[in-house]
Design a protein around this motif. Structure first.
Motif, PDB file in Angstrom:
ATOM      1  N   ASN A 157       0.809  -1.209   0.000  1.00 54.80           N
ATOM      2  CA  ASN A 157       0.000   0.000   0.000  1.00 54.80           C
ATOM      3  C   ASN A 157       0.848   1.267   0.000  1.00 54.80           C
ATOM      4  OD1 ASN A 157      -3.219  -0.455   0.563  1.00 54.80           O
ATOM      5  ND2 ASN A 157      -2.004  -2.202   1.201  1.00 54.80           N
ATOM      6  N   THR A 158       1.984   1.237   0.678  1.00 53.45           N
ATOM      7  CA  THR A 158       2.879   2.395   0.650  1.00 53.45           C
ATOM      8  C   THR A 158       3.325   2.678  -0.772  1.00 53.45           C
ATOM      9  OG1 THR A 158       3.680   2.000   2.901  1.00 53.45           O
ATOM     10  CG2 THR A 158       5.081   3.318   1.461  1.00 53.45           C
ATOM     11  N   PHE A 159       3.725   1.635  -1.486  1.00 49.94           N
ATOM     12  CA  PHE A 159       4.148   1.811  -2.867  1.00 49.94           C
ATOM     13  C   PHE A 159       2.982   2.281  -3.743  1.00 49.94           C
ATOM     14  CE2 PHE A 159       4.585   0.402  -7.229  1.00 49.94           C
ATOM     15  CZ  PHE A 159       5.830   0.903  -7.558  1.00 49.94           C
ATOM     16  N   ALA A 160       1.837   1.621  -3.624  1.00 47.32           N
ATOM     17  CA  ALA A 160       0.696   1.941  -4.479  1.00 47.32           C
ATOM     18  C   ALA A 160       0.191   3.358  -4.242  1.00 47.32           C
ATOM     19  CB  ALA A 160      -0.424   0.931  -4.252  1.00 47.32           C
ATOM     20  N   ILE A 161       0.157   3.801  -3.005  1.00 46.16           N
ATOM     21  CA  ILE A 161      -0.283   5.161  -2.705  1.00 46.16           C
ATOM     22  C   ILE A 161       0.655   6.178  -3.348  1.00 46.16           C
ATOM     23  CG2 ILE A 161      -0.480   6.860  -0.835  1.00 46.16           C
ATOM     24  CD1 ILE A 161      -1.613   4.536   0.905  1.00 46.16           C
ATOM     25  N   ASP A 162       1.954   5.954  -3.214  1.00 45.57           N
ATOM     26  CA  ASP A 162       2.926   6.870  -3.824  1.00 45.57           C
ATOM     27  C   ASP A 162       2.762   6.913  -5.349  1.00 45.57           C
ATOM     28  OD1 ASP A 162       3.955   7.469  -1.356  1.00 45.57           O
ATOM     29  OD2 ASP A 162       5.719   6.179  -1.537  1.00 45.57           O
ATOM     30  N   LEU A 163       2.596   5.733  -5.942  1.00 50.08           N
ATOM     31  CA  LEU A 163       2.452   5.659  -7.401  1.00 50.08           C
ATOM     32  C   LEU A 163       1.194   6.370  -7.881  1.00 50.08           C
ATOM     33  CD1 LEU A 163       3.225   4.510 -10.204  1.00 50.08           C
ATOM     34  CD2 LEU A 163       1.926   2.435  -9.583  1.00 50.08           C
ATOM     35  N   ILE A 164       0.075   6.068  -7.271  1.00 50.42           N
ATOM     36  CA  ILE A 164      -1.193   6.645  -7.719  1.00 50.42           C
ATOM     37  C   ILE A 164      -1.238   8.147  -7.448  1.00 50.42           C
ATOM     38  CG2 ILE A 164      -3.693   6.600  -7.398  1.00 50.42           C
ATOM     39  CD1 ILE A 164      -3.301   3.558  -6.724  1.00 50.42           C
ATOM     40  N   ASP A 165      -0.684   8.569  -6.311  1.00 49.77           N
ATOM     41  CA  ASP A 165      -0.581  10.003  -6.025  1.00 49.77           C
ATOM     42  C   ASP A 165       0.161  10.716  -7.152  1.00 49.77           C
ATOM     43  OD1 ASP A 165      -1.784  11.362  -3.969  1.00 49.77           O
ATOM     44  OD2 ASP A 165      -0.337  10.750  -2.446  1.00 49.77           O
ATOM     45  N   LYS A 166       1.267  10.120  -7.575  1.00 51.77           N
ATOM     46  CA  LYS A 166       2.069  10.723  -8.643  1.00 51.77           C
ATOM     47  C   LYS A 166       1.295  10.763  -9.956  1.00 51.77           C
ATOM     48  CE  LYS A 166       6.034  12.318 -10.227  1.00 51.77           C
ATOM     49  NZ  LYS A 166       6.554  13.646  -9.817  1.00 51.77           N
ATOM     50  N   ILE A 167       0.611   9.679 -10.264  1.00 48.80           N
ATOM     51  CA  ILE A 167      -0.168   9.623 -11.506  1.00 48.80           C
ATOM     52  C   ILE A 167      -1.274  10.677 -11.516  1.00 48.80           C
ATOM     53  CG2 ILE A 167      -1.767   8.215 -12.870  1.00 48.80           C
ATOM     54  CD1 ILE A 167      -0.186   5.749 -11.923  1.00 48.80           C
ATOM     55  N   ILE A 168      -1.999  10.760 -10.407  1.00 51.60           N
ATOM     56  CA  ILE A 168      -3.126  11.679 -10.318  1.00 51.60           C
ATOM     57  C   ILE A 168      -2.685  13.135 -10.376  1.00 51.60           C
ATOM     58  CG2 ILE A 168      -4.939  12.541  -8.756  1.00 51.60           C
ATOM     59  CD1 ILE A 168      -5.342   9.664  -7.821  1.00 51.60           C
TER      60      ILE A 168
END
Length: 206
Positions: free
Chosen positions: A193-204
């Motif tokens: 979840n730490t990785f996914a949150i960082d990734l999606i935050d960046k994408i958004i």
């Protein structure tokens, strides 16, 4: 960018869903390849997504991919689809009835070049391995690094509907004789979840 997060169970992505709220779409399919394929087929009647991301935990055959590691799955095979010929297994591809291996239609480097993960080959199974003899057989036949109960079905459904898809998994345990005391599910979910949150935050926010 319209993003769909797909997971087998709600606890696997609970930190992410709490963080984003209704900013992204989430689909919890239920565990297993049949619930995953059905849930995605039904859900994909809605508007087309720019990215469909499968998140979950997995077991690792590869001792170099330790519990807690987050990896990008680049190939996933239905390990049990085929026929037995005494001690020999005949895959469905050899039988001529279809394919058994599926791949993502996009990659982490294409989605955002600032993020990097180790890549891994996976198998999708109905019965997770916990017997030394069956583990040895599947390793000799397919040489997998990870196993889950949904990954190949996720790739299949996304490909059928023309969706850009990726699969990211965190290792919760080694594939070995069942040993729950050695499982690190909490660590796997945290790191995933730490990785996914960082990734999606960046994408958004890009």
């Amino acid at each position: 960018m319209l993003i769909l997060i797909v997971a087998a169970t709600a606890p696997e992505i609970e930190p992410l869903t709490q963080y984003f709220g209704n900013k992204i779409d989430v689909l919890v399919t239920g565990a297993g390849m049949v619930p995953t394929a059905f849930a995605l087929g039904r859900h994909f009647t809605k508007p087309k997504y720019d990215l469909v991301l499968n998140l979950g935990i997995a077991g690792s055959f590869d001792r170099a991919i330790q519990p807690g590691y987050v990896v990008e799955v680049t190939e996933d095979t239905f390990a049990e689809t085929g026929a037995e010929d005494d001690e020999h297994f005949i895959p469905i591809t050899t039988l001529g009835f279809g394919e058994n291996t599926y791949r993502p239609t996009t990659s982490l480097s294409e989605v955002n070049s600032n993020f990097h993960l180790q890549k891994a080959r996976a198998i999708t199974v109905n019965t997770v391995h916990g017997n030394e003899a069956s583990i040895k057989k599947v390793q000799e036949r397919l040489n997998p690094q990870l196993e889950s109960m949904e990954g190949a079905a996720f790739f299949y459904a996304c490909q059928q509907m023309g969706m850009a898809c990726m699969q990211i998994r965190a290792v919760s345990n080694y594939v070995e004789k069942r040993n729950r005391e050695a499982w690190q599910i909490g660590l796997a979910i945290k790191n995933l979840n730490t990785f996914a949150i960082d990734l999606i935050d960046k994408i958004i926010n890009d």
